[in-house]
Design a protein around this motif. Structure first.
Motif, PDB file in Angstrom:
ATOM      1  N   ILE A 112     -30.981 -13.378   3.086  1.00 58.20           N
ATOM      2  CA  ILE A 112     -32.337 -13.930   3.246  1.00 58.20           C
ATOM      3  C   ILE A 112     -33.313 -12.833   3.646  1.00 58.20           C
ATOM      4  O   ILE A 112     -34.469 -12.822   3.189  1.00 58.20           O
ATOM      5  CB  ILE A 112     -32.318 -15.045   4.303  1.00 58.20           C
ATOM      6  CG1 ILE A 112     -31.477 -16.231   3.801  1.00 58.20           C
ATOM      7  CG2 ILE A 112     -33.736 -15.521   4.601  1.00 58.20           C
ATOM      8  CD1 ILE A 112     -31.989 -16.872   2.537  1.00 58.20           C
ATOM      9  N   ALA A 113     -32.854 -11.877   4.481  1.00 57.37           N
ATOM     10  CA  ALA A 113     -33.739 -10.761   4.838  1.00 57.37           C
ATOM     11  C   ALA A 113     -34.091  -9.948   3.597  1.00 57.37           C
ATOM     12  O   ALA A 113     -35.260  -9.556   3.423  1.00 57.37           O
ATOM     13  CB  ALA A 113     -33.045  -9.871   5.878  1.00 57.37           C
ATOM     14  N   SER A 114     -33.096  -9.719   2.746  1.00 60.30           N
ATOM     15  CA  SER A 114     -33.375  -9.009   1.497  1.00 60.30           C
ATOM     16  C   SER A 114     -34.336  -9.801   0.637  1.00 60.30           C
ATOM     17  O   SER A 114     -35.278  -9.248   0.050  1.00 60.30           O
ATOM     18  CB  SER A 114     -32.074  -8.754   0.736  1.00 60.30           C
ATOM     19  OG  SER A 114     -31.179  -8.000   1.513  1.00 60.30           O
ATOM     20  N   LEU A 115     -34.095 -11.121   0.573  1.00 59.18           N
ATOM     21  CA  LEU A 115     -34.989 -11.985  -0.208  1.00 59.18           C
ATOM     22  C   LEU A 115     -36.419 -11.883   0.303  1.00 59.18           C
ATOM     23  O   LEU A 115     -37.356 -11.655  -0.468  1.00 59.18           O
ATOM     24  CB  LEU A 115     -34.495 -13.430  -0.113  1.00 59.18           C
ATOM     25  CG  LEU A 115     -35.469 -14.523  -0.575  1.00 59.18           C
ATOM     26  CD1 LEU A 115     -35.671 -14.428  -2.072  1.00 59.18           C
ATOM     27  CD2 LEU A 115     -34.958 -15.902  -0.189  1.00 59.18           C
ATOM     28  N   THR A 116     -36.598 -12.011   1.616  1.00 61.40           N
ATOM     29  CA  THR A 116     -37.947 -11.992   2.178  1.00 61.40           C
ATOM     30  C   THR A 116     -38.587 -10.613   2.046  1.00 61.40           C
ATOM     31  O   THR A 116     -39.755 -10.492   1.658  1.00 61.40           O
ATOM     32  CB  THR A 116     -37.895 -12.405   3.663  1.00 61.40           C
ATOM     33  OG1 THR A 116     -37.216 -13.656   3.778  1.00 61.40           O
ATOM     34  CG2 THR A 116     -39.288 -12.534   4.234  1.00 61.40           C
ATOM     35  N   ALA A 117     -37.796  -9.572   2.372  1.00 65.43           N
ATOM     36  CA  ALA A 117     -38.359  -8.223   2.328  1.00 65.43           C
ATOM     37  C   ALA A 117     -38.704  -7.806   0.899  1.00 65.43           C
ATOM     38  O   ALA A 117     -39.775  -7.241   0.650  1.00 65.43           O
ATOM     39  CB  ALA A 117     -37.370  -7.233   2.943  1.00 65.43           C
ATOM     40  N   THR A 170     -41.781 -11.966 -12.096  1.00 65.93           N
ATOM     41  CA  THR A 170     -40.403 -12.067 -12.596  1.00 65.93           C
ATOM     42  C   THR A 170     -39.477 -11.149 -11.833  1.00 65.93           C
ATOM     43  O   THR A 170     -38.335 -11.518 -11.499  1.00 65.93           O
ATOM     44  CB  THR A 170     -40.371 -11.716 -14.098  1.00 65.93           C
ATOM     45  OG1 THR A 170     -41.267 -12.575 -14.795  1.00 65.93           O
ATOM     46  CG2 THR A 170     -38.971 -11.874 -14.659  1.00 65.93           C
ATOM     47  N   LEU A 171     -39.959  -9.937 -11.529  1.00 65.15           N
ATOM     48  CA  LEU A 171     -39.145  -9.000 -10.761  1.00 65.15           C
ATOM     49  C   LEU A 171     -38.827  -9.563  -9.381  1.00 65.15           C
ATOM     50  O   LEU A 171     -37.686  -9.466  -8.908  1.00 65.15           O
ATOM     51  CB  LEU A 171     -39.891  -7.670 -10.619  1.00 65.15           C
ATOM     52  CG  LEU A 171     -39.211  -6.602  -9.740  1.00 65.15           C
ATOM     53  CD1 LEU A 171     -37.873  -6.199 -10.338  1.00 65.15           C
ATOM     54  CD2 LEU A 171     -40.116  -5.391  -9.569  1.00 65.15           C
ATOM     55  N   GLY A 172     -39.811 -10.169  -8.746  1.00 64.59           N
ATOM     56  CA  GLY A 172     -39.577 -10.750  -7.430  1.00 64.59           C
ATOM     57  C   GLY A 172     -38.541 -11.857  -7.469  1.00 64.59           C
ATOM     58  O   GLY A 172     -37.663 -11.936  -6.602  1.00 64.59           O
ATOM     59  N   VAL A 173     -38.605 -12.721  -8.491  1.00 67.08           N
ATOM     60  CA  VAL A 173     -37.623 -13.806  -8.625  1.00 67.08           C
ATOM     61  C   VAL A 173     -36.230 -13.242  -8.860  1.00 67.08           C
ATOM     62  O   VAL A 173     -35.231 -13.712  -8.284  1.00 67.08           O
ATOM     63  CB  VAL A 173     -38.043 -14.748  -9.773  1.00 67.08           C
ATOM     64  CG1 VAL A 173     -36.946 -15.758 -10.060  1.00 67.08           C
ATOM     65  CG2 VAL A 173     -39.337 -15.471  -9.416  1.00 67.08           C
ATOM     66  N   ALA A 174     -36.129 -12.205  -9.717  1.00 64.95           N
ATOM     67  CA  ALA A 174     -34.824 -11.606 -10.005  1.00 64.95           C
ATOM     68  C   ALA A 174     -34.219 -10.988  -8.749  1.00 64.95           C
ATOM     69  O   ALA A 174     -33.026 -11.176  -8.458  1.00 64.95           O
ATOM     70  CB  ALA A 174     -34.972 -10.551 -11.099  1.00 64.95           C
ATOM     71  N   GLY A 191     -32.954 -13.696  -6.465  1.00 66.56           N
ATOM     72  CA  GLY A 191     -31.700 -14.282  -6.929  1.00 66.56           C
ATOM     73  C   GLY A 191     -30.507 -13.407  -6.586  1.00 66.56           C
ATOM     74  O   GLY A 191     -29.462 -13.911  -6.152  1.00 66.56           O
ATOM     75  N   ILE A 192     -30.664 -12.095  -6.756  1.00 66.45           N
ATOM     76  CA  ILE A 192     -29.561 -11.180  -6.426  1.00 66.45           C
ATOM     77  C   ILE A 192     -29.259 -11.225  -4.938  1.00 66.45           C
ATOM     78  O   ILE A 192     -28.087 -11.268  -4.517  1.00 66.45           O
ATOM     79  CB  ILE A 192     -29.930  -9.748  -6.866  1.00 66.45           C
ATOM     80  CG1 ILE A 192     -30.031  -9.680  -8.394  1.00 66.45           C
ATOM     81  CG2 ILE A 192     -28.898  -8.743  -6.365  1.00 66.45           C
ATOM     82  CD1 ILE A 192     -30.569  -8.373  -8.913  1.00 66.45           C
ATOM     83  N   ALA A 193     -30.318 -11.228  -4.125  1.00 64.54           N
ATOM     84  CA  ALA A 193     -30.109 -11.263  -2.676  1.00 64.54           C
ATOM     85  C   ALA A 193     -29.401 -12.543  -2.251  1.00 64.54           C
ATOM     86  O   ALA A 193     -28.492 -12.523  -1.412  1.00 64.54           O
ATOM     87  CB  ALA A 193     -31.456 -11.133  -1.968  1.00 64.54           C
ATOM     88  N   LEU A 194     -29.787 -13.658  -2.828  1.00 60.33           N
ATOM     89  CA  LEU A 194     -29.139 -14.925  -2.483  1.00 60.33           C
ATOM     90  C   LEU A 194     -27.683 -14.947  -2.935  1.00 60.33           C
ATOM     91  O   LEU A 194     -26.817 -15.498  -2.255  1.00 60.33           O
ATOM     92  CB  LEU A 194     -29.906 -16.082  -3.127  1.00 60.33           C
ATOM     93  CG  LEU A 194     -31.179 -16.507  -2.401  1.00 60.33           C
ATOM     94  CD1 LEU A 194     -31.886 -17.584  -3.189  1.00 60.33           C
ATOM     95  CD2 LEU A 194     -30.863 -17.001  -1.005  1.00 60.33           C
ATOM     96  N   LEU A 195     -27.422 -14.368  -4.090  1.00 59.21           N
ATOM     97  CA  LEU A 195     -26.042 -14.324  -4.580  1.00 59.21           C
ATOM     98  C   LEU A 195     -25.149 -13.555  -3.615  1.00 59.21           C
ATOM     99  O   LEU A 195     -24.006 -13.967  -3.331  1.00 59.21           O
ATOM    100  CB  LEU A 195     -26.010 -13.685  -5.976  1.00 59.21           C
ATOM    101  CG  LEU A 195     -24.624 -13.580  -6.625  1.00 59.21           C
ATOM    102  CD1 LEU A 195     -24.019 -14.966  -6.810  1.00 59.21           C
ATOM    103  CD2 LEU A 195     -24.715 -12.843  -7.956  1.00 59.21           C
ATOM    104  N   VAL A 196     -25.673 -12.450  -3.098  1.00 58.14           N
ATOM    105  CA  VAL A 196     -24.904 -11.660  -2.127  1.00 58.14           C
ATOM    106  C   VAL A 196     -24.594 -12.502  -0.892  1.00 58.14           C
ATOM    107  O   VAL A 196     -23.458 -12.516  -0.389  1.00 58.14           O
ATOM    108  CB  VAL A 196     -25.690 -10.390  -1.735  1.00 58.14           C
ATOM    109  CG1 VAL A 196     -24.997  -9.659  -0.587  1.00 58.14           C
ATOM    110  CG2 VAL A 196     -25.813  -9.466  -2.939  1.00 58.14           C
TER     111      VAL A 196
END
Length: 404
Positions: free
Chosen positions: A45-50, A280-284, A287-292
């Motif tokens: 989530i930190a990766s997602l937010t940052a 699109t880059l932000g969404v991608a 998604g990667i951060a959430l997958l981790v």
């Protein structure tokens, strides 16, 4: 028979508050495991937010730069009519344009006196105009072109009635004027330099102009076109320039074909493309951060099931059904994810703030991302805990107790 059925109904009860209490006991009784499991979600989530914050900050700065260069700017001008004379815009045009949906600011340039040029001194030959021109501005132009002052100030109600001028950046450079208070020669008399603008980006006609106050020009010069509107600069809200451009001509002079509307369409298209690409880059990245984070929860919950086979077997032998075990582990996974989500949100906001501070960009945290992060973490955590929960539910009491 009736007593057996009643007993089964009693054994199958698992109230919601009992579920929460059981899940919380499972989480709180193993603080080290909870910390490690939540750390994976927190980092996700930190990766997602940052990452979304950094992408949004870059996006905001890029779009602001494009807007400042003219991506959301349109210019409405009168054109030549059938008699080869300019058909003036009605005086009501600025007010009508301002009513168009999506318009942020409107500024008006009036027609400059003919054959009026700007010189460094009165000794410069009149033919050496140095590519500079004069323009007549109403005070609202400053906001419409999002001008910035390199020095001095813009026209106010008093200054617009005086023999003063504001120079565009190129005009100031060519005239050798570096500070307000200098004098330049315009139309046969001296004008004090009130201010110097920073570059207006792609609006080069402003950079090369010596701008005069509208009221001064009306009081001083004579001519049939003095006071007429020469151009209406329209600044649209971000992303609205396409819609605004389509309706400007009708709004400025309803029914007249002698109106031109110019917009930097290529720059506006580039702005739209950049906006879409960065989104699109932000969404991608999100998604990667959430997958981790989801993989981290799944791994932790699988290990948890193996560690707690004794507990599972004991509960099953006391009457708990398979679905109760599954719900319990799902709830624990959701709790772990919620803890990690809240901690990750705080870490992400802090990281995005530091990145924005270091890079000098405006801090932008998408509200929807910040608000949805804990909920997304719970959903991802529950999804990641589904397999371990089903695996725990499939354990038979005898097999689970045999592992003790």
């Amino acid at each position: 028979m009736t007593n057996v059925t009643h007993a089964r109904q009693l054994r199958s009860r698992f109230r919601f508050r009992d579920l929460l209490r059981t899940a919380w006991l499972g989480v709180s009784s193993r603080p080290q495991r909870t910390a490690l499991a939540s750390l994976g979600v927190a980092l996700g989530i930190a990766s997602l937010t940052a990452l979304t914050g950094a992408a949004a900050s870059n996006q905001a700065r890029l779009l602001a730069d494009l807007d400042r260069m003219g991506a959301n700017l349109a210019i409405v001008r009168p054109t030549i009519g059938p008699d080869n004379a300019i058909v003036p815009l009605p005086e009501t045009a600025p007010a009508m344009v301002e009513r168009v949906d999506g318009v942020a600011d409107v500024g008006v340039f009036e027609t400059a006196p003919e054959d009026t040029f700007v010189y460094r001194t009165d000794l410069v030959p009149e033919t050496e105009t140095n590519g500079l021109r004069t323009a007549v501005a109403r005070p609202d132009v400053f906001a419409a072109i999002e001008a910035k002052l390199a020095a001095g100030r813009w026209f106010d109600d008093a200054a617009r009635t005086l023999p003063v001028t504001v120079l565009g950046q190129t005009a100031a450079d060519r005239l050798g004027v570096t500070r307000p208070g200098d004098r330049v020669w315009i139309g046969g008399q001296w004008y004090g330099v009130l201010g110097i603008l920073e570059s207006a980006g792609l609006a080069t006609e402003i950079d090369t102009a010596a701008i005069l106050g509208d009221q001064w020009v009306r009081d001083t010069f004579e001519g049939t076109t003095i006071g007429d509107i020469s151009a209406v600069y329209v600044r649209a809200h971000p992303g609205q320039i396409g819609h605004v451009t389509e309706t400007l001509a009708t709004a400025a002079s309803p029914g007249s074909p002698f109106v031109s509307v110019n917009a930097l369409t290529e720059l506006a298209d580039a702005r739209t493309t950049a906006d879409d690409s960065l989104s699109t880059l932000g969404v991608a990245l999100a998604g990667i951060a959430l997958l981790v984070g989801a993989v981290g929860i799944a791994n932790t919950m699988v290990v948890t099931v193996l560690e707690r086979r004794c507990e599972i077997g004991l509960r099953r032998s006391l009457g708990a059904r398979a679905r109760h075990i599954a719900i319990q582990f799902l709830a624990e996974a959701a709790c772990l994810a919620l803890i990690g989500g809240i901690a990750g949100l705080a870490l992400g906001v802090g990281a995005a703030s530091v990145l924005a501070l270091i890079s000098g960009q405006p801090l932008v945290i998408p509200i929807e991302t910040a608000a949805a992060s804990p909920g997304v973490a719970v959903i991802v955590g529950a999804a990641a805990g589904l397999y371990p929960a089903l695996r725990a539910a499939r354990l038979s009491p005898t097999l689970a107790l045999r592992a003790v």
